[in-house]
Design a protein around this motif. Structure first.
Motif, mmCIF file in Angstrom:
data_model
loop_
_atom_site.group_PDB
_atom_site.id
_atom_site.type_symbol
_atom_site.label_atom_id
_atom_site.label_comp_id
_atom_site.label_asym_id
_atom_site.label_seq_id
_atom_site.Cartn_x
_atom_site.Cartn_y
_atom_site.Cartn_z
ATOM 1 N N GLN A 55 0.831 -1.211 0.000
ATOM 2 C CA GLN A 55 0.000 0.000 0.000
ATOM 3 C C GLN A 55 0.861 1.255 0.000
ATOM 4 O O GLN A 55 0.466 2.289 -0.532
ATOM 5 N N GLY A 56 2.036 1.174 0.611
ATOM 6 C CA GLY A 56 2.932 2.323 0.644
ATOM 7 C C GLY A 56 3.396 2.727 -0.745
ATOM 8 O O GLY A 56 3.617 3.914 -1.010
ATOM 9 N N MET A 125 2.158 11.639 -1.036
ATOM 10 C CA MET A 125 3.173 10.611 -1.260
ATOM 11 C C MET A 125 4.337 10.716 -0.277
ATOM 12 O O MET A 125 4.930 9.713 0.091
ATOM 13 N N LEU A 126 4.665 11.934 0.135
ATOM 14 C CA LEU A 126 5.820 12.145 1.010
ATOM 15 C C LEU A 126 5.474 12.209 2.492
ATOM 16 O O LEU A 126 6.377 12.283 3.329
ATOM 17 N N ALA A 127 4.184 12.177 2.820
ATOM 18 C CA ALA A 127 3.777 12.300 4.219
ATOM 19 C C ALA A 127 4.273 11.121 5.049
ATOM 20 O O ALA A 127 4.434 10.008 4.547
ATOM 21 N N LYS A 128 4.493 11.388 6.311
ATOM 22 C CA LYS A 128 4.914 10.341 7.246
ATOM 23 C C LYS A 128 3.791 9.313 7.358
ATOM 24 O O LYS A 128 2.619 9.660 7.491
ATOM 25 N N ALA A 129 4.178 8.050 7.289
ATOM 26 C CA ALA A 129 3.188 6.963 7.381
ATOM 27 C C ALA A 129 2.359 7.126 8.646
ATOM 28 O O ALA A 129 2.889 7.422 9.714
ATOM 29 N N GLY A 130 1.064 6.976 8.511
ATOM 30 C CA GLY A 130 0.158 7.078 9.644
ATOM 31 C C GLY A 130 -0.352 8.483 9.898
ATOM 32 O O GLY A 130 -1.266 8.676 10.706
ATOM 33 N N GLY A 136 -4.472 10.244 2.293
ATOM 34 C CA GLY A 136 -4.782 10.437 0.884
ATOM 35 C C GLY A 136 -5.938 11.354 0.577
ATOM 36 O O GLY A 136 -6.372 11.429 -0.570
ATOM 37 N N ASN A 137 -6.423 12.102 1.559
ATOM 38 C CA ASN A 137 -7.523 13.026 1.306
ATOM 39 C C ASN A 137 -6.984 14.272 0.607
ATOM 40 O O ASN A 137 -6.279 15.083 1.214
ATOM 41 N N VAL A 138 -7.317 14.426 -0.669
ATOM 42 C CA VAL A 138 -6.788 15.521 -1.484
ATOM 43 C C VAL A 138 -7.247 16.874 -0.953
ATOM 44 O O VAL A 138 -6.441 17.810 -0.848
ATOM 45 N N LEU A 139 -8.516 17.000 -0.620
ATOM 46 C CA LEU A 139 -9.022 18.283 -0.116
ATOM 47 C C LEU A 139 -8.340 18.671 1.191
ATOM 48 O O LEU A 139 -7.997 19.835 1.404
ATOM 49 N N SER A 140 -8.120 17.704 2.046
ATOM 50 C CA SER A 140 -7.427 17.966 3.303
ATOM 51 C C SER A 140 -5.986 18.405 3.047
ATOM 52 O O SER A 140 -5.485 19.330 3.690
#
Length: 191
Positions: A55-56, A125-130, A136-140
């Motif tokens: 998933q990563g 894509m670059l955010a820290k896991a968790g 993956g919320n685009v609007l957020s």
């Protein structure tokens, strides 16, 4: 109208989804390599699989598709409209190099207007896991960029993106148009 129908078929085409299945994992690894230049690519790939699983590698898949759809909705009709305008102005069908120029402008414009979606995809894509961004919320993700960096943050990297995609539009849409013309000529000569 004919071009819009062809474009809608393209939009509904599953190849876009399949292309993203291939593109997204390489994009995730590439972007993480860009922010961790001292880490080898295979190590980044292995770390993603170990820490996040398969998933990563697909983090950002939805945001990539959500970027590609409006990009295509802008680029292809604009390309066709620019070619039609140029054809009308010179009173004959555009040459392949002229189609390529139209492709460059259409690609650059589409790149500019979809840059906020590209920024959101990159952040996801670059955010820290968790983290909430990694969900993956685009609007957020867009809201977070707007809050922290404003309009400049939403359009970060717009000029390099426009340059790269303009060059791609010139090459690929020009080559497409040339190939299309050649195939039509071959078809007319065939019995």
């Amino acid at each position: 109208m004919e071009y819009m129908l062809a474009f809608l078929r393209l939009l509904l085409d599953p190849f876009l989804m399949v292309a993203c299945l291939i593109r997204v994992p390489s994009e995730v690894v590439k972007q993480r390599a860009q922010v961790s230049a001292s880490t080898r690519t295979f190590q980044i790939f292995s770390n993603i699989l170990y820490e996040e699983g398969i998933q990563g590698l697909y983090r950002g898949y939805k945001s990539t598709v959500l970027r590609e759809i409006p990009f295509s909705l802008v680029q292809f009709p604009l390309w066709e409209s620019l070619k039609a305008l140029w054809s009308w102005r010179q009173d004959h069908v555009v040459d392949s190099w002229q189609s390529a120029v139209c492709g460059a402008f259409a690609g650059g414009f589409a790149a500019a207007v979809t840059t906020p979606l590209d920024v959101a995809k990159t952040r996801i894509m670059l955010a820290k896991a968790g983290s909430s961004t990694a969900d993956g919320n685009v609007l957020s993700a867009l809201h977070g960029v707007w809050r922290s960096q404003g309009l400049a943050g939403l359009f970060a990297g717009v000029f390099p993106r426009m340059a790269a995609i303009s060059l791609g539009g010139f090459i690929f849409l020009g080559a497409y148009d040339r190939t299309h013309s050649l195939l039509l000529e071959v078809g007319r000569k065939s019995p």
